[in-house]
Motif scaffolding. Structure first.
Motif, mmCIF file in Angstrom:
data_model
loop_
_atom_site.group_PDB
_atom_site.id
_atom_site.type_symbol
_atom_site.label_atom_id
_atom_site.label_comp_id
_atom_site.label_asym_id
_atom_site.label_seq_id
_atom_site.Cartn_x
_atom_site.Cartn_y
_atom_site.Cartn_z
ATOM 1 N N GLN A 132 -2.888 3.950 4.531
ATOM 2 C CA GLN A 132 -3.150 2.841 3.621
ATOM 3 C C GLN A 132 -4.225 3.329 2.656
ATOM 4 O OE1 GLN A 132 -1.836 -0.575 3.624
ATOM 5 N NE2 GLN A 132 -0.310 0.653 4.662
ATOM 6 N N SER A 166 0.373 -3.979 5.961
ATOM 7 C CA SER A 166 0.495 -3.151 4.758
ATOM 8 C C SER A 166 -0.284 -3.825 3.643
ATOM 9 C CB SER A 166 1.954 -2.957 4.349
ATOM 10 O OG SER A 166 2.482 -4.136 3.783
ATOM 11 N N ASN A 169 1.927 -3.024 -1.603
ATOM 12 C CA ASN A 169 1.981 -2.177 -2.805
ATOM 13 C C ASN A 169 0.930 -2.546 -3.859
ATOM 14 O OD1 ASN A 169 3.980 -0.426 -1.904
ATOM 15 N ND2 ASN A 169 5.595 -1.822 -2.549
ATOM 16 N N SER A 172 -1.900 2.481 -4.153
ATOM 17 C CA SER A 172 -0.894 3.554 -4.172
ATOM 18 C C SER A 172 -0.385 3.954 -2.787
ATOM 19 C CB SER A 172 -1.439 4.771 -4.920
ATOM 20 O OG SER A 172 -2.633 5.219 -4.314
ATOM 21 N N ASP A 173 -1.259 4.159 -1.813
ATOM 22 C CA ASP A 173 -0.798 4.503 -0.459
ATOM 23 C C ASP A 173 -0.517 3.215 0.304
ATOM 24 O OD1 ASP A 173 -0.979 7.229 -0.804
ATOM 25 O OD2 ASP A 173 -2.976 7.393 0.084
ATOM 26 N N ASN A 174 0.740 3.038 0.717
ATOM 27 C CA ASN A 174 1.119 1.802 1.407
ATOM 28 C C ASN A 174 2.200 2.080 2.443
ATOM 29 O OD1 ASN A 174 1.158 -0.961 1.987
ATOM 30 N ND2 ASN A 174 2.910 -1.268 0.646
ATOM 31 N N GLU A 175 1.896 2.939 3.390
ATOM 32 C CA GLU A 175 2.836 3.184 4.484
ATOM 33 C C GLU A 175 2.580 2.121 5.548
ATOM 34 O OE1 GLU A 175 3.318 7.968 4.033
ATOM 35 O OE2 GLU A 175 1.762 7.215 5.369
#
Length: 189
Positions: A132, A166, A169, A172-175
């Motif tokens: 994240q 999460s 979005n 930018s990082d949103n796994e």
């Protein structure tokens, strides 16, 4: 410079969560539901397996009708994974929960529930191979539940669900971080 801004945003979100939680805890509660949870399962699109346990407290209930209730609550979640590094985090969340009942109340009232966009502070922005962007996330949970009559009222609550964290979005990082099978058990008092 960007990392400092993200740390400032995370600190601000944590302060806002603390203020909101304290406001709601000191108000007269319209609904009291305390649940403990445990569960886990394989993380989609990843070789890791996640585990969770926690506690939820719903403190407000708004009845739109006998078929629709909205709960507000706070949640503490511990998430662990089977990797060597970055193998756990804590999350504190505020959640709205929509309960949809298929019929009027009976001996044991089944219902479908959805928690969405519950702002959360996560203590680490990485869990195993999942990233994240910062410590701000949302809690989402969807599942099936039942209120079971015990001692002449619907006191016992059992829930089976999928839980997810999460940042939707926004960064930018949103796994996403998933626990595909979670059981909550608790009391409505």
């Amino acid at each position: 410079m960007q990392k400092n801004n993200l740390n400032e945003v995370s600190a601000l979100v944590l302060r806002l969560l603390a203020i909101i939680i304290s406001i709601f805890f000191f108000q007269q509660a319209a609904a009291n539901e305390l649940l403990i949870s445990a569960g886990g399962g394989p993380q989609p699109d990843s070789p890791q397996t996640n585990r969770t346990y926690g506690i939820d407290y719903s403190f407000k209930k708004f009845e739109k009708s006998h078929r629709q209730h909205i709960h507000l609550g706070v949640s503490y979640t511990r998430v662990e994974t089977d990797t060597q590094e970055n193998n756990s985090f804590h999350a504190v969340s505020i959640y709205p929960q929509l309960n949809l009942y298929p019929r009027k109340q009976s001996w044991g009232q089944p219902y479908f529930f959805v928690r969405a966009l519950g702002p959360s502070y996560i203590s680490s922005n990485q869990l195993g191979d999942r990233h994240q962007d910062n410590h701000f996330a949302f809690q989402a949970q969807v599942g099936y539940a039942a209120r079971i009559n015990w001692q002449s009222s619907e006191d016992l609550v059992v829930m089976v669900s999928w839980k997810h964290f999460s940042n939707a979005n926004l960064f930018s990082d949103n796994e996403g971080i998933d626990m595909p099978f979670v059981i909550n058990v608790g009391l409505n008092f």
